[in-house]
Write an enzyme that holds these catalytic residues in place. Sequence first.
Site, PDB file in Angstrom:
ATOM      1  N   ARG A  27       0.820  -1.211   0.000  1.00 42.16           N
ATOM      2  CA  ARG A  27       0.000   0.000   0.000  1.00 42.16           C
ATOM      3  C   ARG A  27       0.856   1.264   0.000  1.00 42.16           C
ATOM      4  O   ARG A  27       0.333   2.366  -0.173  1.00 42.16           O
ATOM      5  CB  ARG A  27      -0.923   0.024   1.211  1.00 42.16           C
ATOM      6  CG  ARG A  27      -1.885  -1.156   1.288  1.00 42.16           C
ATOM      7  CD  ARG A  27      -2.718  -1.067   2.556  1.00 42.16           C
ATOM      8  NE  ARG A  27      -3.535   0.120   2.522  1.00 42.16           N
ATOM      9  CZ  ARG A  27      -4.760   0.160   1.980  1.00 42.16           C
ATOM     10  NH1 ARG A  27      -5.271  -0.924   1.451  1.00 42.16           N
ATOM     11  NH2 ARG A  27      -5.446   1.275   1.956  1.00 42.16           N
ATOM     12  N   TRP A  74       2.691   6.076   1.839  1.00 42.67           N
ATOM     13  CA  TRP A  74       2.789   6.493   0.435  1.00 42.67           C
ATOM     14  C   TRP A  74       2.655   8.012   0.481  1.00 42.67           C
ATOM     15  O   TRP A  74       1.600   8.548   0.812  1.00 42.67           O
ATOM     16  CB  TRP A  74       1.657   5.895  -0.405  1.00 42.67           C
ATOM     17  CG  TRP A  74       1.875   6.095  -1.871  1.00 42.67           C
ATOM     18  CD1 TRP A  74       2.567   5.281  -2.728  1.00 42.67           C
ATOM     19  CD2 TRP A  74       1.397   7.177  -2.703  1.00 42.67           C
ATOM     20  NE1 TRP A  74       2.554   5.800  -4.001  1.00 42.67           N
ATOM     21  CE2 TRP A  74       1.851   6.965  -4.014  1.00 42.67           C
ATOM     22  CE3 TRP A  74       0.622   8.322  -2.430  1.00 42.67           C
ATOM     23  CZ2 TRP A  74       1.560   7.844  -5.073  1.00 42.67           C
ATOM     24  CZ3 TRP A  74       0.333   9.198  -3.474  1.00 42.67           C
ATOM     25  CH2 TRP A  74       0.807   8.938  -4.783  1.00 42.67           C
ATOM     26  N   GLY A 101      -4.693   8.934   4.162  1.00 43.06           N
ATOM     27  CA  GLY A 101      -5.669   9.806   3.492  1.00 43.06           C
ATOM     28  C   GLY A 101      -5.077  11.181   3.245  1.00 43.06           C
ATOM     29  O   GLY A 101      -3.855  11.369   3.295  1.00 43.06           O
ATOM     30  N   GLU A 485      -3.269  -2.458 -21.794  1.00 43.64           N
ATOM     31  CA  GLU A 485      -2.931  -3.116 -20.524  1.00 43.64           C
ATOM     32  C   GLU A 485      -1.486  -3.618 -20.541  1.00 43.64           C
ATOM     33  O   GLU A 485      -0.749  -3.470 -19.563  1.00 43.64           O
ATOM     34  CB  GLU A 485      -3.902  -4.270 -20.252  1.00 43.64           C
ATOM     35  CG  GLU A 485      -3.628  -5.090 -19.018  1.00 43.64           C
ATOM     36  CD  GLU A 485      -3.589  -4.322 -17.708  1.00 43.64           C
ATOM     37  OE1 GLU A 485      -3.096  -4.878 -16.717  1.00 43.64           O
ATOM     38  OE2 GLU A 485      -3.990  -3.131 -17.701  1.00 43.64           O
ATOM     39  N   LYS A 607      -0.784  -0.224  -4.144  1.00 36.86           N
ATOM     40  CA  LYS A 607      -1.782  -1.166  -4.640  1.00 36.86           C
ATOM     41  C   LYS A 607      -3.177  -0.565  -4.691  1.00 36.86           C
ATOM     42  O   LYS A 607      -3.951  -0.792  -5.626  1.00 36.86           O
ATOM     43  CB  LYS A 607      -1.789  -2.411  -3.749  1.00 36.86           C
ATOM     44  CG  LYS A 607      -2.769  -3.481  -4.165  1.00 36.86           C
ATOM     45  CD  LYS A 607      -2.357  -4.088  -5.470  1.00 36.86           C
ATOM     46  CE  LYS A 607      -3.329  -5.079  -6.050  1.00 36.86           C
ATOM     47  NZ  LYS A 607      -3.033  -5.424  -7.425  1.00 36.86           N
TER      48      LYS A 607
HETATM   49  C1  AGP Z   1      -2.722  -1.767 -12.080  1.00 36.95           C
HETATM   50  O1  AGP Z   1      -1.727  -2.695 -12.189  1.00 36.95           O
HETATM   51  C2  AGP Z   1      -2.484  -0.720 -11.097  1.00 36.95           C
HETATM   52  N1  AGP Z   1      -2.240  -1.241  -9.820  1.00 36.95           N
HETATM   53  C3  AGP Z   1      -3.534   0.379 -11.079  1.00 36.95           C
HETATM   54  O2  AGP Z   1      -3.614   0.938 -12.362  1.00 36.95           O
HETATM   55  C4  AGP Z   1      -4.941  -0.079 -10.664  1.00 36.95           C
HETATM   56  O3  AGP Z   1      -5.511  -0.832 -11.670  1.00 36.95           O
HETATM   57  C5  AGP Z   1      -5.800   1.164 -10.408  1.00 36.95           C
HETATM   58  O4  AGP Z   1      -5.215   1.889  -9.358  1.00 36.95           O
HETATM   59  C6  AGP Z   1      -7.229   0.780 -10.054  1.00 36.95           C
HETATM   60  O5  AGP Z   1      -7.249   0.061  -8.875  1.00 36.95           O
HETATM   61  P1  AGP Z   1      -8.574  -0.727  -8.456  1.00 36.95           P
HETATM   62  O6  AGP Z   1      -8.852  -1.751  -9.502  1.00 36.95           O
HETATM   63  O7  AGP Z   1      -8.217  -1.327  -7.128  1.00 36.95           O
HETATM   64  O8  AGP Z   1      -9.671   0.286  -8.342  1.00 36.95           O
END
Ligand code: AGP
Length: 612
Positions: A27, A74, A101, A485, A607
Site C-alpha cells: 500500500r 505512500w 488519506g 494493458e 496497490k
Molecule cells: C494496475 O496494475 C495498477 N495497480 C492500477 O492501475 C490499478 O488498476 C488502479 O489503481 C485501479 O485500482 P482498483 O482496480 O483497485 O480500483
Amino acid sequence: MCGIVGYTGFREAYPIVLKGLKRLEYRGYDSAGVALINDDGLNIFKKKGKVAELEEYAYTKNMQSQLCIGHTRWATHGEPSDRNAHPHLSHSGEIAMLHNGIIENYAQLKSELLKKGYSFKSDTDTEVLLNFIDDIKKENACTLEQAVSIALKRIVGAYCILLIHKDDPETIIAARKGSPLVIGIGKGEHFLASDASPIIEYTKEVVYVNDYEIAIVRPNELILKNLGNEVQTPFVQKLDMELAAIEKGGYDHFMLKEIFEQPQTIEDCLRGRLDAVGGSIILSGISNYSKEILQANRILIVACGTSWHAGLVAEYIIEELCRIPVEVEYASEFRYRNPIVHKGDVIIAISQSGETADTLVALENAKEKGAIILGIVNVVGSSIARLSHAGAYTHAGHEIGVASTKAFTGQLAVLMMLALKLGYENGTIAADRYQLLCNDLASVPEKVAQILKLDDAIKKIALKYADARDFLYLGRGYNFPIALEGALKLKEISYIHAEGYPAAEMKHGPIALVDENLPVVFVATKDSFHEKVVSNMQEIKARKGQIIAIITEGDTVSPTLSDDVIILPAIDEIIAPILNVIPLQLLSYHIGIAKGLDVDKPRNLAKSVTVE
Ligand code: AGP
C-alpha cells in the site's frame, strides 16, 4: 494508500504490528513507523524507506508493550523522510497519531494553529490534524475521544487515523472517512488494519468500520460511535480468506505467483455461475437488476488504471452482444466534469481493491443523482462493494503484487458472463453463438494453463528487449484494450516508457517513433480484424521496427513479419482478450526482473489508491 496497523491486548504488540506492516507494504513503502507505550513512556520509532529499515533501526530499542500502532507510508504531503514519516507526536507530547488519506483543508487549520503558537516538525497534513485535536482537547479539557469527534466535524478530506495517549496504555482511538479500516476481534485483544491481511492469522471475526465512525478499542472492549456521539452496533463478519492466500507459496514474487494462480482464480470466478453444458449463466448478485440494465438507454462503466482497461474490453463486448450503448469513463474525470447522469442510469464500477478514491467518490456522486451502481470488485466487504446496489465479486483472492494481474482476468471473466447473460436475455445473440461462447469461456482456465507453459520462451524474449528505451503495444478491436494493458504493465514494472495504441491509429503519428530500436508488441490473434493487423505489421516492418507478435496457433503469415512470436491456443475473438493478456503480464514481469527491479513494489506506486 498508506497501510495502518494497530494492536491492543495481552501479547507483545510490536512484533504483531511489524509483521502487519510488512503484509501491507504494497500500500506504500516511502517510510514506516510505530508508536507504543511502555516504562519509557510514549515513544515513536520511524524511518524513511521500507519496513525492513524500521525493523533494523528499532532492533536495539525497548519495544516492549501490549499496545502499538504502526504505519507504512505512500507520500502525499511532504517528501519521504524520517521527519515526515508517521506516527507524529502532538505539540503537547501527549498524543501520537498516524493517518491514511489527505486532509484537504489542512492549510487553513495550520494557519489557525500557527497563530496560537503551534510549531510543526514535519510538512504533513497529518501533524496539522493531530495538533488541531491536541488544541481542542486542551481548550475543552475533554477526553481524547471527544476531541477527535469535535475535530473531525471540521475536517474536509479522507482519513483513517489511529491515536494513542501517553496516560492510557490500553486504548486506541480510531476513525475513518473514505480510507478503509477493519477491526479484528480476538479474546482479550483487538487488531486494527487497512485490510484484513494483517489480521487473518489471529482471527476471522472482523468489523468493517463505516465512514464517519469513531472506534474506541481496548483489549476487552470495542465501542463504535458516530460523530454525533451515538453508539453504533458493530456488524461482525467472518473473513473467507486463508493465510496461504497472502504468502508467496514458493514463488519469488507475489506478481509471478498471482500470474500462475490464474487458471485456478478464473475457475473460481466461473464456478457456480457459468454452466456451459447447460448453457446457463447465473450472476445472482446482479440478476435482480437485469431488467433495469436491459432497459437502460446506456451503460456507463467507471474505473481507473487496469480496471478501466477491463471496462474498455466490456464496452466492445456488451455493445456487440447486447446492442446497448456503453461509455467507459476514467473515474477521476467523470467525478469532476459534471457528467450527465439520469435517474435509473446503470453504472458498472470496476475495482480490484474496492477502495480507489477516484472511483468511490465518482460513484457517491452518481448514486446521489439516482444512478444504479453495479460493482465488479475483488476485495470482499470493501467500500465500493458496500456502496453498490448490487454486484459480482471476481473471486481472484488476495492480490498483493501492485501490478494487477489475476484480478484483471477475473474482471474480464465476470464482464464476459454479464454480456453473454444480458445478450441471451435480450435475444441479441443467436443460440448457437451463445453456446459456442459459453464453451469457449469455460475452456479458458485450461488454455491459460497451457499459455503459462510458455514462461521460459517468454523470458528469453524479455531478456532480448530488456534494455529497450521505449515500447509500442498495438492491437485492434477487442485487443486494443489489451495492448493498453500490456503497455501499462511494462511501465509499472520496468519503468520503460511504453504506449498502447489502436493499430490503425499508429499511422496518424506514433509511426514516427518506429526504427530498428523500437520493439513493437502486436496483439495479433486471429479475429475479424486480423488482415488489417497484418498490414499494420507490414507498415512497422517497412520501417525496421522489431516486432513481437502474440498470435494464434496455425497463423502462418504473422511469423514471417515478426522477430519473435508467442503462439496461443485458438479461441473466439470475444473471449481472446482474457488469454492474450497473460503473455504480456509475463513479458513485463521478466523485463522487470532482468532490470533488477522490485516487481512487487514498483517505485512511486501503491496497490490501492485511496486518495484523490
Ligand atoms: C494496475 O496494475 C495498477 N495497480 C492500477 O492501475 C490499478 O488498476 C488502479 O489503481 C485501479 O485500482 P482498483 O482496480 O483497485 O480500483
